[in-house]
Design a protein around this motif. Sequence first.
Motif, PDB file in Angstrom:
ATOM      1  N   ILE A  23       0.880  -1.282  -0.373  1.00  0.00           N
ATOM      2  CA  ILE A  23       0.100  -0.313   0.208  1.00  0.00           C
ATOM      3  C   ILE A  23       1.321   1.459  -0.237  1.00  0.00           C
ATOM      4  CG2 ILE A  23      -1.589   1.003   1.240  1.00  0.00           C
ATOM      5  CD1 ILE A  23      -2.567  -1.311   2.124  1.00  0.00           C
ATOM      6  N   ASP A  24       0.486   2.348  -0.202  1.00  0.00           N
ATOM      7  CA  ASP A  24       1.259   3.393  -1.584  1.00  0.00           C
ATOM      8  C   ASP A  24      -0.005   4.375  -0.584  1.00  0.00           C
ATOM      9  OD1 ASP A  24       1.543   6.086  -2.102  1.00  0.00           O
ATOM     10  OD2 ASP A  24       2.944   5.207  -4.088  1.00  0.00           O
ATOM     11  N   VAL A  25       0.836   5.419   0.712  1.00  0.00           N
ATOM     12  CA  VAL A  25       0.512   6.002   1.267  1.00  0.00           C
ATOM     13  C   VAL A  25       0.577   7.698   0.857  1.00  0.00           C
ATOM     14  CG1 VAL A  25       0.167   4.344   3.031  1.00  0.00           C
ATOM     15  CG2 VAL A  25       2.344   5.940   3.117  1.00  0.00           C
ATOM     16  N   ARG A  26       1.055   7.764   0.117  1.00  0.00           N
ATOM     17  CA  ARG A  26       1.715   9.027  -0.299  1.00  0.00           C
ATOM     18  C   ARG A  26       0.182   9.610  -1.018  1.00  0.00           C
ATOM     19  NH1 ARG A  26       5.328   8.848  -4.661  1.00  0.00           N
ATOM     20  NH2 ARG A  26       4.085   6.927  -5.453  1.00  0.00           N
ATOM     21  N   GLU A  27       0.318  11.068  -1.253  1.00  0.00           N
ATOM     22  CA  GLU A  27      -0.988  11.620  -1.584  1.00  0.00           C
ATOM     23  C   GLU A  27      -1.304  11.622  -3.737  1.00  0.00           C
ATOM     24  OE1 GLU A  27      -3.322  13.063   0.030  1.00  0.00           O
ATOM     25  OE2 GLU A  27      -1.813  12.572   1.750  1.00  0.00           O
ATOM     26  N   GLN A  28      -2.014  11.839  -3.835  1.00  0.00           N
ATOM     27  CA  GLN A  28      -2.906  11.527  -5.267  1.00  0.00           C
ATOM     28  C   GLN A  28      -1.262  12.182  -6.023  1.00  0.00           C
ATOM     29  OE1 GLN A  28      -5.288   9.796  -6.106  1.00  0.00           O
ATOM     30  NE2 GLN A  28      -4.891   9.711  -8.198  1.00  0.00           N
ATOM     31  N   GLU A  29      -1.425  13.367  -6.087  1.00  0.00           N
ATOM     32  CA  GLU A  29      -0.248  14.154  -7.269  1.00  0.00           C
ATOM     33  C   GLU A  29       0.608  13.375  -6.781  1.00  0.00           C
ATOM     34  OE1 GLU A  29      -1.016  15.926  -4.114  1.00  0.00           O
ATOM     35  OE2 GLU A  29      -3.239  15.897  -4.567  1.00  0.00           O
ATOM     36  N   GLU A  30       1.259  12.470  -5.689  1.00  0.00           N
ATOM     37  CA  GLU A  30       2.346  11.700  -6.026  1.00  0.00           C
ATOM     38  C   GLU A  30       2.531  10.618  -6.511  1.00  0.00           C
ATOM     39  OE1 GLU A  30       4.795  12.858  -1.469  1.00  0.00           O
ATOM     40  OE2 GLU A  30       2.592  12.650  -1.684  1.00  0.00           O
ATOM     41  N   TRP A  31       1.310  10.182  -5.798  1.00  0.00           N
ATOM     42  CA  TRP A  31       1.009   8.610  -6.497  1.00  0.00           C
ATOM     43  C   TRP A  31       0.732   8.559  -8.416  1.00  0.00           C
ATOM     44  CZ3 TRP A  31       0.170   3.520  -5.912  1.00  0.00           C
ATOM     45  CH2 TRP A  31      -0.987   2.940  -6.823  1.00  0.00           C
ATOM     46  N   GLU A  32       0.588   9.589  -8.847  1.00  0.00           N
ATOM     47  CA  GLU A  32       0.588   9.572 -10.291  1.00  0.00           C
ATOM     48  C   GLU A  32       1.796   9.903 -10.771  1.00  0.00           C
ATOM     49  OE1 GLU A  32      -2.935  12.455 -11.374  1.00  0.00           O
ATOM     50  OE2 GLU A  32      -4.116  11.300 -10.217  1.00  0.00           O
ATOM     51  N   GLU A  33       2.896  10.779 -10.379  1.00  0.00           N
ATOM     52  CA  GLU A  33       4.247  10.254 -10.555  1.00  0.00           C
ATOM     53  C   GLU A  33       4.259   9.903 -10.947  1.00  0.00           C
ATOM     54  OE1 GLU A  33       5.838  13.970  -7.656  1.00  0.00           O
ATOM     55  OE2 GLU A  33       4.546  15.276  -8.566  1.00  0.00           O
ATOM     56  N   GLY A  34       4.579   8.695 -10.011  1.00  0.00           N
ATOM     57  CA  GLY A  34       5.187   7.578 -10.371  1.00  0.00           C
ATOM     58  C   GLY A  34       5.094   6.529  -9.064  1.00  0.00           C
ATOM     59  N   ILE A  42      -3.606   4.366  -0.538  1.00  0.00           N
ATOM     60  CA  ILE A  42      -4.763   4.051   0.078  1.00  0.00           C
ATOM     61  C   ILE A  42      -3.978   5.467   1.022  1.00  0.00           C
ATOM     62  CG2 ILE A  42      -5.550   4.427   2.156  1.00  0.00           C
ATOM     63  CD1 ILE A  42      -6.234   1.189   1.707  1.00  0.00           C
ATOM     64  N   PRO A  43      -4.134   7.003   0.592  1.00  0.00           N
ATOM     65  CA  PRO A  43      -3.321   8.286   1.136  1.00  0.00           C
ATOM     66  C   PRO A  43      -3.504   7.838   2.626  1.00  0.00           C
ATOM     67  CG  PRO A  43      -4.733   8.841  -0.475  1.00  0.00           C
ATOM     68  CD  PRO A  43      -5.076   7.783  -0.515  1.00  0.00           C
ATOM     69  N   ILE A  64       4.447   1.674   2.426  1.00  0.00           N
ATOM     70  CA  ILE A  64       5.293   2.476   1.481  1.00  0.00           C
ATOM     71  C   ILE A  64       4.469   4.287   1.299  1.00  0.00           C
ATOM     72  CG2 ILE A  64       4.547   2.360  -0.939  1.00  0.00           C
ATOM     73  CD1 ILE A  64       7.594   1.864  -1.641  1.00  0.00           C
ATOM     74  N   CYS A  65       5.651   5.009   1.073  1.00  0.00           N
ATOM     75  CA  CYS A  65       5.613   6.291   0.884  1.00  0.00           C
ATOM     76  C   CYS A  65       6.949   7.160   0.007  1.00  0.00           C
ATOM     77  CB  CYS A  65       5.553   7.089   2.224  1.00  0.00           C
ATOM     78  SG  CYS A  65       6.238   7.334   3.181  1.00  0.00           S
ATOM     79  N   ARG A  66       6.878   8.183   0.537  1.00  0.00           N
ATOM     80  CA  ARG A  66       8.490   9.024  -0.453  1.00  0.00           C
ATOM     81  C   ARG A  66       9.238   9.050   0.080  1.00  0.00           C
ATOM     82  NH1 ARG A  66      11.306  13.464   0.696  1.00  0.00           N
ATOM     83  NH2 ARG A  66      12.025  14.357  -1.353  1.00  0.00           N
ATOM     84  N   PRO A  98      11.048  -0.380 -11.437  1.00  0.00           N
ATOM     85  CA  PRO A  98      10.008  -0.085 -12.153  1.00  0.00           C
ATOM     86  C   PRO A  98       9.108   0.770 -12.155  1.00  0.00           C
ATOM     87  CG  PRO A  98       9.533  -2.283 -12.580  1.00  0.00           C
ATOM     88  CD  PRO A  98      10.506  -1.940 -11.284  1.00  0.00           C
ATOM     89  N   VAL A  99       8.595   1.831 -12.471  1.00  0.00           N
ATOM     90  CA  VAL A  99       7.218   2.809 -11.579  1.00  0.00           C
ATOM     91  C   VAL A  99       6.042   3.257 -13.072  1.00  0.00           C
ATOM     92  CG1 VAL A  99       8.236   3.825 -10.037  1.00  0.00           C
ATOM     93  CG2 VAL A  99       8.548   4.903 -12.501  1.00  0.00           C
ATOM     94  N   THR A 100       5.207   2.896 -12.769  1.00  0.00           N
ATOM     95  CA  THR A 100       3.993   3.007 -13.066  1.00  0.00           C
ATOM     96  C   THR A 100       2.909   4.126 -12.785  1.00  0.00           C
ATOM     97  OG1 THR A 100       2.973   1.066 -13.367  1.00  0.00           O
ATOM     98  CG2 THR A 100       1.096   2.468 -13.839  1.00  0.00           C
ATOM     99  N   ARG A 101       2.898   5.406 -14.146  1.00  0.00           N
ATOM    100  CA  ARG A 101       2.465   6.751 -13.983  1.00  0.00           C
ATOM    101  C   ARG A 101       1.178   6.844 -14.181  1.00  0.00           C
ATOM    102  NH1 ARG A 101       7.496   8.483 -12.868  1.00  0.00           N
ATOM    103  NH2 ARG A 101       8.938   8.673 -14.252  1.00  0.00           N
ATOM    104  N   GLY A 102       0.583   7.900 -13.793  1.00  0.00           N
ATOM    105  CA  GLY A 102      -1.060   8.118 -13.933  1.00  0.00           C
ATOM    106  C   GLY A 102      -1.747   7.403 -12.587  1.00  0.00           C
ATOM    107  N   ALA A 103      -3.227   8.049 -12.294  1.00  0.00           N
ATOM    108  CA  ALA A 103      -4.513   8.038 -11.231  1.00  0.00           C
ATOM    109  C   ALA A 103      -4.137   6.238 -10.875  1.00  0.00           C
ATOM    110  CB  ALA A 103      -5.566   8.359 -12.053  1.00  0.00           C
ATOM    111  N   ASN A 104      -4.096   5.323 -12.009  1.00  0.00           N
ATOM    112  CA  ASN A 104      -4.486   3.411 -12.140  1.00  0.00           C
ATOM    113  C   ASN A 104      -3.460   3.001 -11.277  1.00  0.00           C
ATOM    114  OD1 ASN A 104      -6.145   4.020 -13.533  1.00  0.00           O
ATOM    115  ND2 ASN A 104      -5.661   2.745 -14.965  1.00  0.00           N
TER     116      ASN A 104
END
Length: 104
Positions: A23-34, A42-43, A64-66, A98-104
């Motif tokens: 689970i990634d607990v960063r905020e939406q903008e950070e999630w979308e960046e990668g 789940i922020p 995980i977070c930043r 590897p990282v995935t970018r975008g909202a999904n």
Amino acid sequence: MIPKWTTEELQRKLEQGEKINLIDVREQEEWEEGHIAEARHIPLSQLAERYEECKSGEEPIVLICRSGNRSGKACDFLHELGYPVVNVEGGMLAWQGPVTRGAN
């Protein structure tokens, strides 16, 4: 004491096909960046309302977070509720996979 994994340990486990409840607990903008493709989002700001979504099978909840700070706070919160948790040290700053970018 809450267990910790390095990003290298996490990457190795994912590459070996281990089932990881990440689970990634960063905020939406950070999630979308990668983000890591296998992670769910789940922020931390929503964790108190959405913590029941964290549990998935018998695996520990790997957070995980930043940098590892917010995921540490999330670990403390979930641990107090009795959930088995693991914090990823260094967070996405240390992630070399590897990282995935975008909202999904």
